[in-house]
Design a protein around this motif. Structure first.
Motif, PDB file in Angstrom:
ATOM      1  N   PRO A 176      35.270  28.628  58.519  1.00 11.92           N
ATOM      2  CA  PRO A 176      34.548  28.834  59.781  1.00 11.92           C
ATOM      3  C   PRO A 176      33.152  29.418  59.603  1.00 11.92           C
ATOM      4  CG  PRO A 176      36.822  29.526  60.001  1.00 11.92           C
ATOM      5  CD  PRO A 176      36.636  29.197  58.555  1.00 11.92           C
ATOM      6  N   ILE A 177      32.994  30.404  58.707  1.00 13.02           N
ATOM      7  CA  ILE A 177      31.642  30.979  58.551  1.00 13.02           C
ATOM      8  C   ILE A 177      30.700  29.931  57.967  1.00 13.02           C
ATOM      9  CG2 ILE A 177      32.242  32.094  56.318  1.00 13.02           C
ATOM     10  CD1 ILE A 177      29.621  33.279  58.898  1.00 13.02           C
ATOM     11  N   GLY A 178      31.198  29.107  57.047  1.00 13.59           N
ATOM     12  CA  GLY A 178      30.359  28.031  56.496  1.00 13.59           C
ATOM     13  C   GLY A 178      29.981  27.020  57.562  1.00 13.59           C
ATOM     14  N   HIS A 195      36.080  29.149  47.869  1.00 15.68           N
ATOM     15  CA  HIS A 195      36.376  30.258  48.792  1.00 15.68           C
ATOM     16  C   HIS A 195      35.335  31.325  48.521  1.00 15.68           C
ATOM     17  CE1 HIS A 195      38.540  33.694  50.551  1.00 15.68           C
ATOM     18  NE2 HIS A 195      39.324  32.832  51.160  1.00 15.68           N
ATOM     19  N   ILE A 196      34.860  32.036  49.571  1.00  6.91           N
ATOM     20  CA  ILE A 196      33.756  32.962  49.330  1.00  6.91           C
ATOM     21  C   ILE A 196      34.195  34.241  48.632  1.00  6.91           C
ATOM     22  CG2 ILE A 196      32.254  32.067  51.150  1.00  6.91           C
ATOM     23  CD1 ILE A 196      33.097  34.244  52.970  1.00  6.91           C
ATOM     24  N   VAL A 197      35.481  34.569  48.671  1.00  6.52           N
ATOM     25  CA  VAL A 197      35.962  35.765  47.966  1.00  6.52           C
ATOM     26  C   VAL A 197      36.719  35.381  46.697  1.00  6.52           C
ATOM     27  CG1 VAL A 197      37.468  37.797  48.128  1.00  6.52           C
ATOM     28  CG2 VAL A 197      36.118  37.096  50.098  1.00  6.52           C
ATOM     29  N   SER A 233      25.686  38.756  60.859  1.00  6.78           N
ATOM     30  CA  SER A 233      26.458  40.001  60.722  1.00  6.78           C
ATOM     31  C   SER A 233      27.540  39.871  59.652  1.00  6.78           C
ATOM     32  CB  SER A 233      27.149  40.349  62.047  1.00  6.78           C
ATOM     33  OG  SER A 233      26.214  40.589  63.043  1.00  6.78           O
ATOM     34  N   CYS A 234      27.764  38.664  59.185  1.00 12.57           N
ATOM     35  CA  CYS A 234      28.893  38.395  58.274  1.00 12.57           C
ATOM     36  C   CYS A 234      28.841  39.272  57.018  1.00 12.57           C
ATOM     37  CB  CYS A 234      28.865  36.925  57.873  1.00 12.57           C
ATOM     38  SG  CYS A 234      30.130  36.489  56.691  1.00 12.57           S
ATOM     39  N   ILE A 235      29.990  39.869  56.683  1.00 10.05           N
ATOM     40  CA  ILE A 235      30.057  40.668  55.456  1.00 10.05           C
ATOM     41  C   ILE A 235      30.817  39.901  54.360  1.00 10.05           C
ATOM     42  CG2 ILE A 235      29.742  42.921  56.548  1.00 10.05           C
ATOM     43  CD1 ILE A 235      32.788  43.311  56.425  1.00 10.05           C
ATOM     44  N   ARG A 236      30.984  38.592  54.554  1.00 16.13           N
ATOM     45  CA  ARG A 236      31.576  37.706  53.536  1.00 16.13           C
ATOM     46  C   ARG A 236      32.943  38.193  53.050  1.00 16.13           C
ATOM     47  NH1 ARG A 236      27.424  35.683  55.193  1.00 16.13           N
ATOM     48  NH2 ARG A 236      25.612  35.073  53.945  1.00 16.13           N
ATOM     49  N   CYS A 237      33.810  38.487  54.013  1.00 16.16           N
ATOM     50  CA  CYS A 237      35.140  38.951  53.609  1.00 16.16           C
ATOM     51  C   CYS A 237      36.093  37.790  53.392  1.00 16.16           C
ATOM     52  CB  CYS A 237      35.704  39.900  54.664  1.00 16.16           C
ATOM     53  SG  CYS A 237      36.171  39.054  56.190  1.00 16.16           S
ATOM     54  N   GLY A 238      35.825  36.658  54.005  1.00 17.09           N
ATOM     55  CA  GLY A 238      36.669  35.478  53.817  1.00 17.09           C
ATOM     56  C   GLY A 238      37.904  35.443  54.701  1.00 17.09           C
ATOM     57  N   ALA A 239      38.091  36.453  55.566  1.00 17.46           N
ATOM     58  CA  ALA A 239      39.304  36.475  56.398  1.00 17.46           C
ATOM     59  C   ALA A 239      39.365  35.260  57.325  1.00 17.46           C
ATOM     60  CB  ALA A 239      39.347  37.763  57.220  1.00 17.46           C
ATOM     61  N   CYS A 240      38.197  34.810  57.796  1.00 18.14           N
ATOM     62  CA  CYS A 240      38.208  33.664  58.720  1.00 18.14           C
ATOM     63  C   CYS A 240      38.647  32.380  58.005  1.00 18.14           C
ATOM     64  CB  CYS A 240      36.843  33.489  59.389  1.00 18.14           C
ATOM     65  SG  CYS A 240      35.472  33.277  58.256  1.00 18.14           S
ATOM     66  N   LEU A 241      38.355  32.287  56.707  1.00 20.34           N
ATOM     67  CA  LEU A 241      38.795  31.105  55.951  1.00 20.34           C
ATOM     68  C   LEU A 241      40.317  31.098  55.866  1.00 20.34           C
ATOM     69  CD1 LEU A 241      35.806  31.765  54.848  1.00 20.34           C
ATOM     70  CD2 LEU A 241      36.464  30.399  52.891  1.00 20.34           C
ATOM     71  N   VAL A 272      40.366  37.668  63.466  1.00 21.53           N
ATOM     72  CA  VAL A 272      40.463  38.439  62.219  1.00 21.53           C
ATOM     73  C   VAL A 272      39.116  38.964  61.731  1.00 21.53           C
ATOM     74  CG1 VAL A 272      42.539  37.269  61.400  1.00 21.53           C
ATOM     75  CG2 VAL A 272      40.285  36.351  60.772  1.00 21.53           C
ATOM     76  N   CYS A 273      38.018  38.486  62.314  1.00 21.46           N
ATOM     77  CA  CYS A 273      36.709  38.865  61.780  1.00 21.46           C
ATOM     78  C   CYS A 273      36.478  40.378  61.925  1.00 21.46           C
ATOM     79  CB  CYS A 273      35.595  38.099  62.504  1.00 21.46           C
ATOM     80  SG  CYS A 273      33.963  38.595  61.923  1.00 21.46           S
ATOM     81  N   PRO A 274      36.229  41.083  60.822  1.00 25.68           N
ATOM     82  CA  PRO A 274      36.087  42.544  60.903  1.00 25.68           C
ATOM     83  C   PRO A 274      34.837  42.998  61.644  1.00 25.68           C
ATOM     84  CG  PRO A 274      35.561  41.772  58.701  1.00 25.68           C
ATOM     85  CD  PRO A 274      36.098  40.593  59.448  1.00 25.68           C
ATOM     86  N   VAL A 275      33.856  42.100  61.823  1.00 26.62           N
ATOM     87  CA  VAL A 275      32.662  42.501  62.577  1.00 26.62           C
ATOM     88  C   VAL A 275      32.546  41.695  63.878  1.00 26.62           C
ATOM     89  CG1 VAL A 275      31.290  43.500  60.704  1.00 26.62           C
ATOM     90  CG2 VAL A 275      31.296  41.024  61.013  1.00 26.62           C
ATOM     91  N   LYS A 276      33.683  41.120  64.280  1.00 28.73           N
ATOM     92  CA  LYS A 276      33.815  40.473  65.596  1.00 28.73           C
ATOM     93  C   LYS A 276      32.766  39.381  65.864  1.00 28.73           C
ATOM     94  CE  LYS A 276      36.493  43.692  68.262  1.00 28.73           C
ATOM     95  NZ  LYS A 276      36.631  44.538  69.418  1.00 28.73           N
ATOM     96  N   ILE A 277      32.494  38.551  64.875  1.00 32.06           N
ATOM     97  CA  ILE A 277      31.573  37.433  65.127  1.00 32.06           C
ATOM     98  C   ILE A 277      32.325  36.393  65.954  1.00 32.06           C
ATOM     99  CG2 ILE A 277      30.194  35.602  64.066  1.00 32.06           C
ATOM    100  CD1 ILE A 277      29.938  37.407  61.600  1.00 32.06           C
ATOM    101  N   ASN A 278      31.743  36.008  67.093  1.00 24.34           N
ATOM    102  CA  ASN A 278      32.420  35.047  67.967  1.00 24.34           C
ATOM    103  C   ASN A 278      32.140  33.628  67.456  1.00 24.34           C
ATOM    104  OD1 ASN A 278      33.512  33.530  70.020  1.00 24.34           O
ATOM    105  ND2 ASN A 278      32.894  34.976  71.612  1.00 24.34           N
ATOM    106  N   ILE A 279      32.849  33.276  66.402  1.00 24.98           N
ATOM    107  CA  ILE A 279      32.587  31.986  65.739  1.00 24.98           C
ATOM    108  C   ILE A 279      32.830  30.800  66.681  1.00 24.98           C
ATOM    109  CG2 ILE A 279      33.296  30.482  63.817  1.00 24.98           C
ATOM    110  CD1 ILE A 279      33.778  32.991  62.162  1.00 24.98           C
ATOM    111  N   PRO A 280      33.926  30.785  67.474  1.00 26.64           N
ATOM    112  CA  PRO A 280      34.120  29.617  68.356  1.00 26.64           C
ATOM    113  C   PRO A 280      32.937  29.401  69.300  1.00 26.64           C
ATOM    114  CG  PRO A 280      36.142  30.899  68.228  1.00 26.64           C
ATOM    115  CD  PRO A 280      35.084  31.699  67.530  1.00 26.64           C
TER     116      PRO A 280
HETATM  117  S1  SF4 Z   1      35.790  36.911  58.954  1.00 25.21           S
HETATM  118 FE1  SF4 Z   1      33.778  37.463  59.802  1.00 25.21          FE
HETATM  119  S2  SF4 Z   1      32.835  38.769  58.238  1.00 25.21           S
HETATM  120 FE2  SF4 Z   1      34.572  37.751  57.255  1.00 25.21          FE
HETATM  121  S3  SF4 Z   1      33.658  35.898  56.285  1.00 25.21           S
HETATM  122 FE3  SF4 Z   1      34.383  35.279  58.292  1.00 25.21          FE
HETATM  123  S4  SF4 Z   1      32.606  35.535  59.645  1.00 25.21           S
HETATM  124 FE4  SF4 Z   1      32.172  36.688  57.776  1.00 25.21          FE
END
Ligand code: SF4
Length: 476
Positions: free
Chosen positions: A343-345, A156-158, A314-322, A374-382
Motif C-alpha cells: 500500500p505505501i508503494g 518488502h521494505i523491512v 509521514s511514513c516511517i517505513r515499518c511495513g505493517a501495511c504490506l 495498522v499504520c502506526p502514524v495513521k496515514i489514510n492510505i485508502p
Molecule cells: S504502515 Fe504506515 S508507516 Fe508503516 S510502511 Fe505502511 S504507510 Fe508507512
C-alpha cells in the motif's frame, strides 16, 4: 532532473506483473507464511500497550507538524549537524545524490563500501552507480545480503528477502560464498553470513547508511536494526555517509520516544529494536572521523505540495501495511515494480514520479482499509489511493475500458428517460444469467468480476416505475 524510484519507470503495469507473481506458488507460499508470522507477532506486542492509540496520534501529530514546517526543521538539522562536525549535502534527485556519494568515496581513494540497510539507496539505485564507478558495495543486513548475492530485488521494505525460504537461501550461500558444507538451520545461515561479513567490517574504510530518523535540534541521525551489522557500519569505518530522505527529519530528540515505540512493534513485532544507533557529527578518537549527510529530495517536495496526499511523507517505513494488505499478500512486492511495494508503494511511487509512471499502482488495492488500521502514524492510505485515482483520470490516463464505461454511465445517468431505457436494456441482457436476484456467469469481462463477487441483478421494477404506478392507483 531525473526522478527515479528504483526501476519503476520501466516496470510493467501492476496487473501484468501481478499475474506473473500469482502464478508462482512457491513465492505466494513464502510471502503468506512470512507475513502471517510478522502480523501475529505485531498483534501480540501492540496489544500489550494500553496507550497504543494515543501513541499513534502522537506519531501522526509530530509528522504532520514537521511536514508543515519542513523547511525550518531541515535548515535547523543542517546547522546542528554542521556544528557537531558533520557535512550536509543537498541532492535534488537520485543522480545528484549518487554523484555526491561517489565523489566522497573517490576523494578518499577507496574502492569498497559497507552498507547498512537503506531503502533510499535502492530508490536512487546507488549500488549500480557505485559499481559503474568501480566501487564495490557490500550489503551487510542479512536480508539485503541475500538479495545482493541472488542478484534479486527487494520484495518488502523491512524484510527485503521475504519471498525466499530457508532452503533457497542455503543454496544461494553455498554457491556464492563458495562453501563446501552448510547446515539448513537459521543459525547455520546466520553464522555463514557473519563469517562472510566480519572481515569486510574490519577492512573497509567507508560506511553508507540510510536513516530512520534525523533529529533537527541536535543534528543526530538514528538507525534501528536487529542484527548489529548497522552498529558495525556506523562505528568501524573511517568515513560515514548517510543518505537521508528529507521527510525523515523530526523536530526534537524527545520525539524519538514516540517513534522508537511505534516502529519496532509495527515492523517486526519486537518491543524494541536490539540495536538503536544514534550519532551526532564526529567525536575525536571515537567512530568515523568524517561524517557526511546527503539530504535527498527526489520528488518529495512535489508530494509535500499536494495537501491531500502530503501525509504520504509521514511514513516511517515499518511495513505493517504490506503485511496487512490482501493484495500484497497474494502478489508479494516485485509486482509493484518499485523498491516500495504494498500500500505505501502504491501511493508513494506514483507521487515521487509526479504521476508520470506507475499509474496502475493506485488501483492495486481493494480499498478495504486494513493498511490504515495498522499504520502506526495513521496515514489514510485508502483516501490517498482514491485521490490518486482521480489524478489518473484527470490526466486522461485511465484504461480505455474504464473511460468508455464511465462515459456511458454519465450519458445514461444524466437523463431520467435514458436511465429508464438503460435499465430496460440491462434487464433484457441479464435475463439468461439471472439466478436468485444475482447475475451469475455473464460473458466478457464481467465473468471474472463475478467469480469472486456478487453482482445484484437490476430489479424487475425501478423505484420510479413503482412510484408512478402507485400514484396512478391513488383515488382522485
Ligand atoms: S504502515 Fe504506515 S508507516 Fe508503516 S510502511 Fe505502511 S504507510 Fe508507512
Amino acid at each position: 532532473m531525473s526522478l527515479r524510484v528504483g526501476e519503476a519507470a520501466t516496470a510493467p503495469d501492476f496487473p501484468a506483473a501481478a499475474k506473473r507473481s500469482i502464478a508462482n506458488t512457491q513465492l505466494r507460499h513464502n510471502v503468506r507464511h512470512a507475513t502471517d508470522v510478522i502480523r501475529a507477532k505485531r498483534a501480540r506486542v501492540v496489544g500489550e500497550v494500553p496507550d497504543w492509540e494515543q501513541l499513534r496520534d502522537a506519531g501522526s501529530a509530530i509528522k504532520a507538524h514537521t511536514l508543515q514546517h519542513l523547511d525550518f526543521y531541515l535548515t535547523q538539522f543542517e546547522t546542528a549537524c554542521t556544528n557537531a562536525g558533520g557535512r550536509v549535502h543537498w541532492a535534488r534527485d537520485a543522480d545528484e545524490a549518487n554523484d555526491i556519494i561517489v565523489g566522497i568515496i573517490r576523494q578518499h581513494r577507496q574502492s569498497e563500501v559497507i552498507k547498512v540497510k537503506t531503502m533510499t539507496s535502492d530508490e536512487t539505485r546507488l549500488n549500480v552507480a557505485l559499481e559503474e564507478a568501480g566501487i564495490t558495495p557490500y550489503e551487510t543486513d542479512l536480508a539485503d545480503l541475500i538479495v545482493q548475492l541472488g542478484e534479486d530485488k527487494p520484495s518488502h521494505i523491512v524484510v527485503p528477502a521475504l519471498h525466499r525460504n530457508k532452503m533457497e537461501i542455503r543454496q544461494l550461500f553455498l554457491e556464492k560464498m563458495k562453501l563446501a558444507e552448510l547446515g539448513d538451520q537459521a543459525e547455520d545461515l546466520a553464522d555463514a553470513a557473519r563469517r562472510y561479513l566480519r572481515e569486510k567490517f574490519l577492512r573497509v574504510k567507508v560506511g553508507i547508511s540510510g536513516a530512520n530518523f534525523a533529529v533537527a535540534e541536535t543534528g543526530s541521525v538514528c538507525v534501528v536494526e536487529s542484527e548489529g551489522n548497522g552498529r558495525m557500519c556506523v562505528t568501524l569505518p573511517e568515513v560515514m555517509i548517510s543518505l537521508v530522505g528529507i521527510e525523515k527529519v523530526i523536530p526534537r530528540f524527545q520525539d524519538l520516544e514516540v517513534f522508537l515505540q511505534l516502529l519496532p512493534r509495527s515492523a517486526t513485532g519486537e518491543r524494541m529494536n536490539p540495536y538503536n544507533s544514534i550519532w551526532t557529527g564526529v567525536s575525536p578518537g571515537d567512530g568515523p572521523q568524517e561524517f557526511h549527510v546527503v539530504l535527498l529530495d527526489n520528488g518529495r517536495t512535489s508530494v509535500l505540495a499536494d495537501v491531500q496526499s502530503r501525509e504520504t511523507l509521514s511514513c516511517i517505513r515499518c511495513g505493517a501495511c504490506l503485511n496487512a494488505c490482501p493484495v500484497y499478500r497474494q502478489t508479494g512486492g516485485h509486482a509493484y515494480g518499485s523498491v516500495y511495494g504494498g500500500p505505501i508503494g502504491a501511493i508513494l511511487t506514483p507521487q515521487l514520479q509526479s504521476m508520470e509512471h506507475s499509474q496502475s499502482l493506485p488501483y492495486a488495492s481493494s480499498l478495504c482499509g486494513a493498511c490504515y488500521e495498522v499504520c502506526p502514524v495513521k496515514i489514510n492510505i485508502p483516501e490517498i489511493l482514491v485521490h490518486l485515482r482521480g489524478k489518473v483520470v484527470d490526466r486522461g490516463d485511465a484504461v480505455l475500458s474504464e473511460r468508455i464505461t464511465m462515459r456511458m454511465a454519465a450519458f445514461a445517468l444524466s437523463n431520467s428517460s435514458r436511465l429508464a431505457a438503460a435499465q430496460k436494456l440491462v434487464r433484457i441482457g441479464q435475463w439468461p444469467f439471472e439466478r436468485d436476484g444475482k447475475v451469475e456467469n455473464p460473458p466478457g469481462m464481467l465473468k471474472a468480476w463475478t467469480e469472486a463477487r456478487d453482482l445484484p441483478a437490476v430489479p424487475k421494477q425501478s423505484f420510479r416505475e413503482w412510484w408512478s404506478k402507485r400514484q396512478e392507483r391513488k383515488p382522485a
